[in-house]
Design an enzyme around this catalytic site. Structure first.
Site, PDB file in Angstrom:
ATOM      1  N   SER A  94      -3.267  -3.765   0.339  1.00 62.84           N
ATOM      2  CA  SER A  94      -2.036  -4.474   0.666  1.00 62.84           C
ATOM      3  C   SER A  94      -2.376  -5.898   1.099  1.00 62.84           C
ATOM      4  O   SER A  94      -3.351  -6.106   1.828  1.00 62.84           O
ATOM      5  CB  SER A  94      -1.349  -3.735   1.815  1.00 62.84           C
ATOM      6  OG  SER A  94      -0.149  -4.367   2.148  1.00 62.84           O
ATOM      7  N   ALA A  95      -1.565  -6.870   0.676  1.00 63.48           N
ATOM      8  CA  ALA A  95      -1.888  -8.276   0.975  1.00 63.48           C
ATOM      9  C   ALA A  95      -1.640  -8.661   2.437  1.00 63.48           C
ATOM     10  O   ALA A  95      -2.364  -9.475   2.996  1.00 63.48           O
ATOM     11  CB  ALA A  95      -1.077  -9.199   0.071  1.00 63.48           C
ATOM     12  N   HIS A  96      -0.601  -8.050   3.056  1.00 61.72           N
ATOM     13  CA  HIS A  96      -0.214  -8.578   4.372  1.00 61.72           C
ATOM     14  C   HIS A  96      -1.175  -8.195   5.497  1.00 61.72           C
ATOM     15  O   HIS A  96      -1.031  -8.661   6.624  1.00 61.72           O
ATOM     16  CB  HIS A  96       1.237  -8.202   4.713  1.00 61.72           C
ATOM     17  CG  HIS A  96       1.468  -6.785   5.119  1.00 61.72           C
ATOM     18  ND1 HIS A  96       1.519  -6.415   6.443  1.00 61.72           N
ATOM     19  CD2 HIS A  96       1.675  -5.669   4.400  1.00 61.72           C
ATOM     20  CE1 HIS A  96       1.776  -5.105   6.505  1.00 61.72           C
ATOM     21  NE2 HIS A  96       1.868  -4.632   5.275  1.00 61.72           N
TER      22      HIS A  96
ATOM     23  N   ALA B  21       0.816  -1.220   0.000  1.00 65.28           N
ATOM     24  CA  ALA B  21       0.000   0.000   0.000  1.00 65.28           C
ATOM     25  C   ALA B  21       0.850   1.271   0.000  1.00 65.28           C
ATOM     26  O   ALA B  21       0.437   2.294  -0.539  1.00 65.28           O
ATOM     27  CB  ALA B  21      -0.946  -0.009   1.189  1.00 65.28           C
ATOM     28  N   THR B  22       2.032   1.219   0.595  1.00 69.04           N
ATOM     29  CA  THR B  22       2.897   2.398   0.569  1.00 69.04           C
ATOM     30  C   THR B  22       3.200   2.772  -0.878  1.00 69.04           C
ATOM     31  O   THR B  22       3.090   3.942  -1.277  1.00 69.04           O
ATOM     32  CB  THR B  22       4.213   2.121   1.329  1.00 69.04           C
ATOM     33  OG1 THR B  22       3.885   1.865   2.700  1.00 69.04           O
ATOM     34  CG2 THR B  22       5.186   3.287   1.241  1.00 69.04           C
TER      35      THR B  22
ATOM     36  N   THR C  58       9.901  -6.897 -13.013  1.00 62.08           N
ATOM     37  CA  THR C  58       9.401  -8.268 -13.146  1.00 62.08           C
ATOM     38  C   THR C  58       8.369  -8.559 -12.058  1.00 62.08           C
ATOM     39  O   THR C  58       8.601  -8.261 -10.876  1.00 62.08           O
ATOM     40  CB  THR C  58      10.583  -9.264 -13.043  1.00 62.08           C
ATOM     41  OG1 THR C  58      11.505  -8.929 -14.091  1.00 62.08           O
ATOM     42  CG2 THR C  58      10.123 -10.699 -13.191  1.00 62.08           C
TER      43      THR C  58
ATOM     44  N   CYS D 262       4.369   1.549  11.403  1.00 61.27           N
ATOM     45  CA  CYS D 262       5.234   2.255  10.451  1.00 61.27           C
ATOM     46  C   CYS D 262       5.862   3.500  11.054  1.00 61.27           C
ATOM     47  O   CYS D 262       6.749   4.096  10.481  1.00 61.27           O
ATOM     48  CB  CYS D 262       4.443   2.656   9.226  1.00 61.27           C
ATOM     49  SG  CYS D 262       3.463   1.321   8.582  1.00 61.27           S
TER      50      CYS D 262
ATOM     51  N   ASN E 170      -6.063   3.206  10.643  1.00 65.47           N
ATOM     52  CA  ASN E 170      -5.285   2.073  11.150  1.00 65.47           C
ATOM     53  C   ASN E 170      -5.047   2.123  12.654  1.00 65.47           C
ATOM     54  O   ASN E 170      -4.611   1.142  13.232  1.00 65.47           O
ATOM     55  CB  ASN E 170      -3.949   1.975  10.411  1.00 65.47           C
ATOM     56  CG  ASN E 170      -3.232   3.290  10.325  1.00 65.47           C
ATOM     57  OD1 ASN E 170      -3.739   4.256   9.753  1.00 65.47           O
ATOM     58  ND2 ASN E 170      -2.060   3.374  10.912  1.00 65.47           N
TER      59      ASN E 170
ATOM     60  N   GLN F  25      -6.816  -0.933   5.415  1.00 64.78           N
ATOM     61  CA  GLN F  25      -7.384  -1.588   6.611  1.00 64.78           C
ATOM     62  C   GLN F  25      -8.825  -2.049   6.387  1.00 64.78           C
ATOM     63  O   GLN F  25      -9.400  -2.696   7.256  1.00 64.78           O
ATOM     64  CB  GLN F  25      -7.329  -0.630   7.821  1.00 64.78           C
ATOM     65  CG  GLN F  25      -5.922  -0.261   8.261  1.00 64.78           C
ATOM     66  CD  GLN F  25      -5.156  -1.405   8.940  1.00 64.78           C
ATOM     67  OE1 GLN F  25      -5.734  -2.428   9.333  1.00 64.78           O
ATOM     68  NE2 GLN F  25      -3.849  -1.252   9.073  1.00 64.78           N
TER      69      GLN F  25
HETATM   70  N1  PMP Z   1      -2.065   2.565   4.728  1.00 65.04           N
HETATM   71  C1  PMP Z   1      -2.581   2.092   5.880  1.00 65.04           C
HETATM   72  C2  PMP Z   1      -3.886   2.607   6.368  1.00 65.04           C
HETATM   73  C3  PMP Z   1      -1.886   1.130   6.605  1.00 65.04           C
HETATM   74  O1  PMP Z   1      -2.389   0.664   7.749  1.00 65.04           O
HETATM   75  C4  PMP Z   1      -0.647   0.662   6.113  1.00 65.04           C
HETATM   76  C5  PMP Z   1       0.163  -0.370   6.878  1.00 65.04           C
HETATM   77  N2  PMP Z   1       0.405  -0.025   8.208  1.00 65.04           N
HETATM   78  C6  PMP Z   1      -0.164   1.179   4.900  1.00 65.04           C
HETATM   79  C7  PMP Z   1      -0.909   2.124   4.236  1.00 65.04           C
HETATM   80  C8  PMP Z   1       1.141   0.704   4.319  1.00 65.04           C
HETATM   81  O2  PMP Z   1       0.977  -0.586   3.812  1.00 65.04           O
HETATM   82  P1  PMP Z   1       2.235  -1.478   3.372  1.00 65.04           P
HETATM   83  O3  PMP Z   1       2.781  -2.052   4.620  1.00 65.04           O
HETATM   84  O4  PMP Z   1       1.619  -2.522   2.483  1.00 65.04           O
HETATM   85  O5  PMP Z   1       3.160  -0.606   2.633  1.00 65.04           O
END
Ligand code: PMP
Length: 383
Positions: A204-206, A74-75, A242, A329, A156, A184
């Site tokens: 984001s997948a994780h 997502a970043t 890739t 983060c 988040n 989220q």
């Molecule tokens: N946006 C939100 C609202 C998040 O909670 C997060 C992850 N903490 C991110 C962006 C960043 O996601 P990623 O770890 O996949 O870069």
């Protein structure tokens, strides 16, 4: 020693075994480069990517699978979306952005950087004391040169769900571009980009029991982005490089499983979350829930244990309970949550806040154990 109980599902989630199983063949047997279409190895990989793209597009109601580009998370999605669209909009004299003071850093820091470069001008709206935004406040912030709205779906830290459909409607009425960071929300709330009026959507997948290092960005076909990285032209030239086939297959599978189990999971997790809140408010004095309970996603709680510093409490809980005081983060150089500060919380409340995130693997037994652990730790630190 038993492992600590994990209640930090906003930070990340374990990979669901159904997801890792789906990914596994693409590490070894089916290792081809999805761009190598001159042989069967590449073709197989390309087919897996195409199928994954179709799944992700379906999960968010995208008109076409080509509206989905795969990213590293997502970043990166937020960076490609915001920098990409603002390069275009600023040239059209639409350089004003309306966003919020409680976005994730991967939105706030991009906007700040573009402001420093004098490319854009941003109005950062603060939420009310419950962490909520009123659509009228967003409407009032619009200017003739406004080009973009950027609001997250779910916060988040406090789990507050924003009025995304209303913001999308406002955006359409004024011919704006609407970016939504749905990191989220994905896999937990139904998402349909057309119903919601969203033009750019980051996931984001994780956060949804998929692997780390992969995400996606939805780009409405009418929305033009300039690339921010250059290379071999993959992903419509917006995210060259890739493609990580196993990760992308994992993202699609994670999304599919999450959508399948969404409603049952919501009921189960909400029940445990409410149980946790009941257990804590019943046994610990002077606690404050940060943010509205009504507008909150079912897996979140954010509580200030007044008089107990969050970092001291977390150190005391280290062996028993994995929780956090806010976004993972920003946990280096932590100076207290900017989200709670923007809500006007007192410094005592900010400094004593703990975020709880429940998830798919959380059990009733864990919640039953977590309550006395927290009660005892808070009582000890207050004594
Ligand atoms: N946006 C939100 C609202 C998040 O909670 C997060 C992850 N903490 C991110 C962006 C960043 O996601 P990623 O770890 O996949 O870069």
């Amino acid at each position: 020693m038993e492992r600590a109980i994990y209640l930090d599902y906003h930070a990340t989630t374990p990979v669901d075994p159904r997801v890792s199983q789906e990914m596994f063949p693409f590490f070894q047997d089916d290792f081809g480069n999805a761009g190598s279409l001159s042989h069967g190895f590449g073709e197989k990989a390309a087919h897996a990517i195409d199928k994954s793209r179709q799944i992700v597009a379906k999960m968010i109601g995208a008109g076409s699978r080509s509206d989905v580009i795969f990213t590293s998370g997502a970043t990166e999605s937020n960076n490609i979306a915001l920098q990409g669209v603002l390069k275009v909009l600023s040239k059209q004299g639409k350089s004003h952005v309306v966003s919020s003071a409680i976005e994730h850093k991967s939105v706030l820091d991009v906007l700040a950087c573009l402001e420093d470069q004098k490319l854009i001008d941003v109005s950062y709206l603060s939420p009310d004391k419950d962490g909520c935004f009123k659509i009228n406040a967003i409407r009032d912030a619009l200017r003739p040169d406004t080009g973009l709205l950027s609001f997250m779906f779910v916060n988040n830290e406090i789990g507050i769900i924003n009025p995304i459909k209303d913001i999308g409607e406002l955006s359409r009425q004024h011919g704006l571009v609407f970016h939504c960071d749905a990191t989220q929300a994905a896999g937990k709330l139904p998402i349909n980009v057309d119903d919601l009026g969203v033009d750019l959507l980051s996931i984001s997948a994780h956060k949804i029991y998929g692997p780390k290092g992969v995400g996606a960005l939805y780009v409405r076909n009418s929305c033009r982005l300039e690339p921010i990285i250059y290379g071999g032209g993959q992903e419509r030239g917006l995210r060259p490089g890739t493609l990580p086939v196993p990760l992308i297959v994992g993202l699609a599978k994670a999304f599919e499983v999450a959508n399948l189990e969404m409603s049952a999971e919501a009921v189960r997790i909400r029940r445990m979350r409410d149980e946790l809140l009941k257990g804590l408010s019943g046994g610990i004095k002077d606690i404050v829930v940060n943010g509205s309970m009504e507008q909150r996603l079912y897996n979140n709680l954010n509580i200030s244990f007044l008089g107990v510093k969050s970092d001291t409490l977390m150190m005391n809980l280290w062996n028993d309970l994995a929780v956090s005081s806010g976004s993972a983060c920003t946990s280096i150089n932590w100076e207290g949550s900017y989200v709670l500060k923007a809500m006007g919380a007192t410094s005592e409340r900010v400094n004593s806040a703990i975020r709880f995130g429940l998830g798919r693997m959380t059990t009733d037994d864990e919640i039953a154990k977590a309550i006395p652990i927290l009660r005892a730790a808070v009582a000890k630190l207050r004594a």
